[in-house]
Design a protein around this motif. Structure first.
Motif: not given
Length: 426
Positions: A144-150
């Motif tokens: 989730i954090r990675q998807q928000v970042t990208t």
């Protein structure tokens, strides 16, 4: 449960692959499908501050997922220790086994990932493989954090719209209840009231309710925004490894510490834009230094990035085009200046305030609420009620209600006519 563990590792791996490929809007449903064979439950709820527009991600019983509040989830999180604390402490804090969810006390199982994201399963039945679910949740929370970042431009637009919609609802709710409670206080404090005990009791109840209401509003604002200095500090932490492992020197020009707080999606997007820009710059040869500057003029986040490289970037460079799509999604502006032999300089402006709800709409479509507009766009695009419900994390009955309102407001009789009406109104 232990006797069955060997029967589902391949299903778990396949299910986690689906979760990893799911969008942020669908990730709760995908993760619930993975966990259902491990532990039966009535609903799965994710609460993460990484997603400022939609901090709750829900799947399962509509009566639970549509009624659960941020305040309830925040209370559960405060009582739930992180997994690393559970594993390192001799006597860790016990996880909550019940909580008020959707207005009613019910059994729960909760896990808090290292990212700070909370997972709640309601009405869990049977043995719970705590270590397995906790490990899976760490993977999903990191995803989730990675998807928000990208995050893609479409998600940024959706997040900004959701933030605006939620903020308006909170403001209206706060004003309405505050006015009511202040009126109650005025009456009960009147000298014409003789029931002293009753007046005192009602005064205490009303005062406590006002404090609680303000606390909910303040908590929502904390979720929806991030101090600019704090956002910049997180950016510095993200970029430090680049210089530490042989990359160029990165110089930081700090924003004013008293600058206006950034909406969450702007803070996330700003960091992602800087990271992407720095990576694009260092792809050039001979880049030895990059300067990053943030500022805030009260209405916009102002980002300046400059290098000492060959000055080879253009607006048509693929990495720059990707950055431009992010900026456009937030109604921002990107300017690039490159001088061969002297370096490249990018200037990005990101508005802090979302557009008015009806902006870019005309005619009858301007009368639609934000939720109706979201439903209308999906329905006009051919999505069926179930798909719309999954995308917007609402029930199919709620979708039917919104579709009926949309058709009535726009004066059309079918989804085909709806698509034509929206197209003509753009």
């Amino acid at each position: 449960m232990d006797g069955h563990r060997d029967t589902y590792p391949m299903e778990l791996l396949q299910g986690m692959a689906v979760v990893a490929s799911s969008s942020l809007l669908r990730i709760a449903g995908a993760f619930r499908a993975v966990l259902e064979p491990v532990v039966q439950h009535s609903a799965l709820v994710i609460f993460t501050e990484d997603c400022t527009g939609r901090p709750r991600k829900k799947a399962g019983d509509p009566s639970i997922v549509e009624g659960i509040t941020i305040a309830e989830l925040d209370a559960v999180r405060q009582r739930t220790p992180r997994r690393r604390d559970v594993s390192t402490q001799a006597a860790p804090t016990a996880r909550p086994t019940s909580a008020v969810i959707a207005g009613a006390e019910r059994p729960i199982a909760a896990w808090l990932a290292d990212t700070g994201a909370l997972l709640v399963l309601t009405d869990p039945r049977g043995p719970i493989d705590d270590a397995l679910i906790g490990a899976l949740w760490e993977i999903v929370a990191a995803e989730i954090r990675q998807q928000v970042t990208t995050a893609a431009p479409d998600y940024l637009r959706d997040s900004r719209a959701a933030s605006s919609e939620r903020a308006d609802a909170i403001a209206e709710l706060t004003d309405a209840h505050a006015t009511t409670l202040e009126s109650i206080l005025a009456v009960t404090r009147s000298r014409q009231t003789t029931a002293e005990d009753a007046r005192r009791a009602v005064t205490e109840i009303a005062s406590a309710a006002m404090v609680q209401l303000r606390a909910v509003s303040d908590r929502d604002r904390q979720l929806a925004s991030e101090p600019v200095a704090q956002a910049f500090a997180r950016l510095k932490d993200d970029l430090r490894p680049l210089a530490r492992f042989g990359g160029p020197e990165v110089q930081f020009i700090e924003p004013p510490v008293d600058g206006r707080a950034l909406p969450g999606e702007v803070a996330h997007a700003g960091r992602a834009i800087v990271r992407g820009t720095v990576l694009a710059l260092v792809e050039q040869s001979t880049v030895g230094r990059v300067r990053v500057q943030w500022d805030c003029d009260g209405s916009n986040l102002l980002i300046g990035i400059r290098d000492d490289g060959p000055g080879e970037l253009t607006i048509d460079t693929p990495s720059v085009q990707q950055l431009g799509a992010r900026v456009t999604a937030l109604r921002g502006d990107l300017q690039l200046q490159a001088t061969p032999g002297w370096g490249s300089e990018l200037h990005v402006t990101l508005p802090l305030d979302p557009p008015p709800a009806a902006q870019n709409r005309s005619g009858a479509s301007a009368a639609l609420t934000e939720r109706e507009w979201s439903v209308a766009e999906l329905a006009a695009g051919g999505a069926r009620n179930r798909a719309i419900a999954e995308t917007l994390t609402i029930s199919e009955n709620t979708v039917k209600f919104h579709v009926a309102n949309v058709l009535r407001k726009l004066g059309v009789a079918s989804r085909v006519e709806l698509a034509a009406a929206l197209s003509a109104g753009r």
